[in-house]
Design a protein around this motif. Structure first.
Motif, PDB file in Angstrom:
ATOM      1  N   HIS A 197       0.832  -1.208   0.000  1.00 13.20           N
ATOM      2  CA  HIS A 197       0.000   0.000   0.000  1.00 13.20           C
ATOM      3  C   HIS A 197       0.864   1.254   0.000  1.00 13.20           C
ATOM      4  O   HIS A 197       0.593   2.217  -0.733  1.00 13.20           O
ATOM      5  N   TRP A 198       1.942   1.245   0.808  1.00 13.91           N
ATOM      6  CA  TRP A 198       2.829   2.410   0.878  1.00 13.91           C
ATOM      7  C   TRP A 198       3.584   2.608  -0.429  1.00 13.91           C
ATOM      8  O   TRP A 198       3.761   3.741  -0.896  1.00 13.91           O
ATOM      9  N   LEU A 199       4.039   1.524  -1.054  1.00 11.78           N
ATOM     10  CA  LEU A 199       4.798   1.635  -2.306  1.00 11.78           C
ATOM     11  C   LEU A 199       3.921   2.103  -3.459  1.00 11.78           C
ATOM     12  O   LEU A 199       4.333   2.942  -4.269  1.00 11.78           O
ATOM     13  N   LEU A 200       2.702   1.560  -3.556  1.00  8.59           N
ATOM     14  CA  LEU A 200       1.830   1.908  -4.679  1.00  8.59           C
ATOM     15  C   LEU A 200       1.249   3.306  -4.557  1.00  8.59           C
ATOM     16  O   LEU A 200       0.792   3.865  -5.556  1.00  8.59           O
ATOM     17  N   GLN A 201       1.256   3.891  -3.360  1.00 12.18           N
ATOM     18  CA  GLN A 201       0.758   5.261  -3.202  1.00 12.18           C
ATOM     19  C   GLN A 201       1.700   6.290  -3.797  1.00 12.18           C
ATOM     20  O   GLN A 201       1.266   7.339  -4.266  1.00 12.18           O
ATOM     21  N   ARG A 202       2.996   6.022  -3.782  1.00 12.23           N
ATOM     22  CA  ARG A 202       4.001   7.011  -4.189  1.00 12.23           C
ATOM     23  C   ARG A 202       5.052   6.362  -5.093  1.00 12.23           C
ATOM     24  O   ARG A 202       6.256   6.472  -4.823  1.00 12.23           O
ATOM     25  N   THR A 203       4.602   5.710  -6.142  1.00 14.29           N
ATOM     26  CA  THR A 203       5.537   4.982  -7.010  1.00 14.29           C
ATOM     27  C   THR A 203       6.486   5.925  -7.749  1.00 14.29           C
ATOM     28  O   THR A 203       7.703   5.691  -7.807  1.00 14.29           O
ATOM     29  N   SER A 204       5.952   7.004  -8.326  1.00  5.45           N
ATOM     30  CA  SER A 204       6.806   7.927  -9.096  1.00  5.45           C
ATOM     31  C   SER A 204       7.840   8.598  -8.203  1.00  5.45           C
ATOM     32  O   SER A 204       9.019   8.746  -8.581  1.00  5.45           O
TER      33      SER A 204
END
Length: 646
Positions: free
Chosen positions: A103-110
């Motif tokens: 969840h944390w990684l997919l929120q701020r991928t860029s």
């Protein structure tokens, strides 16, 4: 937790992952598969993480993932004991550990991609000791470390200066807290806006899909209304003919023309830029090639057989018919496209009407006009189709006529050549026809040259007079245009100034409006919450009042000395019902006992009755056989027994 899983599944189904998961399949993943999904997300952030974890030891996998998560500044929840649990869960692929990380990684991928890219240049490299023995390498390493330490000291000093400057401001702690909250709310606003846009896109696609399905349903209903076998077969034959013509004749020609144009354009693009001298050289080459072409045409006319002249009429007719056919096909295609666009417009208008009124009203006059338009279009289509059929038939007839005339001409030419060879004048007819043709062409060319020269001289005079007239007429207009251009520049400058003022004012008003809207939204939400709480409290009070009233009446009836009132009490009624049910249960148990005791004799009696029934049936069958076998013997009964006398 469910919202978290839904967010993870939605992002994994998008680009660049395209996992095609749903909530059930994702939740049923094995620990190894879940670790592979986490590794794929990390590989999207840092391409160095592209590894198949089945070919890697679990400790190495956990170490690699922990190092990258540390670079990305991921903070696991809890204290030091929870950190050991986090490491263990990362090794075993525990869902409570993996889900928050995803969840944390997919929120701020860029953002994490950028951080992972920059980390390669910001992390200290461990230089092996054997390389540090070289003086050049050791000096370079020390210089780099000292430069980085100086840069770090400068950044620390800069941060301290900024802190001191902030501390001088009143209520700086409160302002920092507000700024932190503002940043959090902005991030949340961006996330909500992204979700809103995604939902809008999904809604738009769903509406388009619904419109397409509705159009298909209408078409199928309309087709089913007059679904006769003859009409369907006729329609299918027409569509097959039209599509075969488009595929075999029209589209290949267009494709070939497009390929030729593309090849020509690619050739033009690949060539270097040309100047004026190059263009003059090309023009001269074109003129030379044209003269050569004309000479070759004249030679061909002198040498070849005169088939072109006699068959040119039929070829012209065939070309005219083919052009008409292409034109009608294009008209039919345009008509179909117009019909499709009109159907789309009708569907859009009907949807808009439904959204505005909720119902679709079709008036009688409009329906009649619609039917009349359809009839007129159907008659036009039938006429066009009939014309195409006639043209096809005529084209086939002309092709056959052309073939017959060619055969006849070849036979005549062969007979003429044989006759000329017999008379000793072979080639005479061909030479005579060519001389006549050349003389006719020469006279036509001379006439055209004379007419062309006269036309050109007259055209030059007309053009010169027109140019002088236009110059005299445009002179005052040009003067006015200069003044208008200057005025236009002044107005443009003034417009830009006013526009900048308007933009600044609009930006201020927009910010104030957004603040007020946010405050109103918050107050409305608070009002709704208080109102729901008030209604809930009222309902609870009313239910408690009803329960209290019932309890008071029950206590009053139970305490009162009146026996009639006690009988009405709920306790007395339940006591009476319990006693009645106990008596009923006692009777049923006694009945069950009696049934159990009499079960064995009753079953024996039933068996005896069945045996008796079989015996009587057997006697019946014997009696029937006795009557049917009178010729063989006679059955008598003596002493309760049956005897057969032969």
């Amino acid at each position: 937790m469910s919202d978290q899983i839904k967010f993870i599944v939605d992002n994994l189904n998008k680009e660049p992952f395209r996992k095609n998961y749903n909530l059930i399949t994702f939740d049923s993943l094995e620990p190894m598969q879940l670790l592979q999904v986490l590794n794929d997300v990390l590989a999207e952030i840092d391409p160095k993480q592209v590894v198949d974890i089945r070919e890697e030891m679990p400790e190495q996998t956990a170490k690699r993932m922990l190092s990258l998560l540390g670079i990305l500044k991921y903070k696991p929840p809890g204290n030091a004991t929870d950190m050991s649990t986090f490491r263990q869960g990362l090794v075993t692929g525990s869902k409570p550990v993996i889900y928050p990380v995803l969840h944390w990684l997919l929120q701020r991928t860029s953002e994490l991609k950028k951080r992972a890219y920059l980390a390669r240049f910001l992390i200290k490299l461990e230089v092996p000791s054997e390389f540090l023995q070289d003086e050049t390498v050791a000096d370079t390493n020390k210089q780099d470390i000292s430069a980085m330490e100086e840069e770090k000291d400068q950044l620390i000093k800069r941060v301290e200066r900024l802190k001191k400057r902030v501390e001088t401001v009143q209520n700086h702690q409160r302002m920092l807290k507000i700024a932190r909250q503002l940043r959090v709310e902005k991030e949340r606003e961006e996330f909500l806006a992204q979700q809103k846009q995604e939902q809008k896109n999904q809604l738009f696609h769903a509406v388009q899909r619904l419109q397409r399905v509705q159009n298909q349903l209408k078409i199928m209903r309309h087709a089913a209304a007059d679904a006769k076998p003859e009409s369907l077969m006729k329609r299918l034959e027409e569509e097959i003919k039209f599509n075969s013509y488009m595929v075999t004749e029209k589209f290949p020609k267009e494709l070939e023309n497009k390929k030729k144009e593309l090849h020509f354009l690619q050739k033009v693009v690949s060539e270097p830029a040309m100047g004026h001298s190059d263009l003059l050289e090309l023009q001269s080459k074109i003129n030379e090639i044209n003269t050569q072409i004309n000479q070759l045409i004249e030679k061909k006319m002198m040498r070849n057989e005169p088939i072109e002249g006699k068959l040119s009429l039929y070829r012209q007719q065939a070309s005219i018919i083919s052009r008409k056919k292409e034109a009608k096909a294009e008209e039919l295609q345009e008509t179909k496209e117009k019909l499709a666009s009109l159907e789309r417009e009708v569907s859009v208008k009907t949807n808009q009407t439904r959204e505005l009124d909720g119902t679709e009203i079709l008036k009688g006059d409009e329906f009649k006009r619609y039917v009349s338009k359809l009839r007129s279009k159907s008659t036009v289509f039938k006429k066009k189709h009939q014309i195409i059929a006639e043209l096809k038939a005529e084209f086939g007839l002309l092709q056959r006529t052309e073939e017959l005339l060619k055969q006849r001409h070849e036979n005549i030419q062969h007979q003429l050549q044989n006759t000329e060879e017999k008379r000793g004048i072979s080639g005479y007819s061909y030479t005579q026809e060519e001389l006549e043709r050349v003389s006719a062409l020469k006279s036509e060319v001379d006439e055209m040259k004379g007419r062309t020269l006269d036309d050109m001289s007259g055209m030059v005079k007309k053009l010169n007079s027109l140019v002088s007239e236009k110059k005299s007429a445009l002179a005052p207009i040009i003067k006015e245009l200069r003044q208008l251009r200057q005025k236009c520049q002044e107005l443009t400058q003034e417009c830009e100034e006013k526009k900048s003022q308007y933009d600044s004012c609009a930006a201020g008003l927009e910010s104030n409006r957004s603040k007020l809207e946010q405050e109103v939204r918050g107050l409305r939400e608070e009002c709704l919450q208080e109102e729901s709480r008030y209604h809930y409290t009222n309902c609870m009070i009313k239910s408690l009042e009803v329960q209290l009233c019932r309890a008071t009446e029950e206590m009053r009836a139970y305490v009162s000395a009146d026996q009639q009132g006690k009988r009405k009490a709920v306790r007395e009624q339940y006591t009476k019902n319990i006693a009645e049910q106990e008596n009923l249960g006692k009777k049923l148990r006694e009945k069950q006992k009696a049934v159990r005791e009499s079960h064995g004799p009753n079953m024996k009696q039933v068996k005896m009755w069945r045996d008796f029934e079989q015996l009587m049936e057997c006697k019946k069958q014997c009696f029937l056989k006795q009557q049917s076998q009178t010729a063989i013997g006679q059955v008598t009964q003596e002493g309760g027994e049956d005897r057969l006398v032969l």
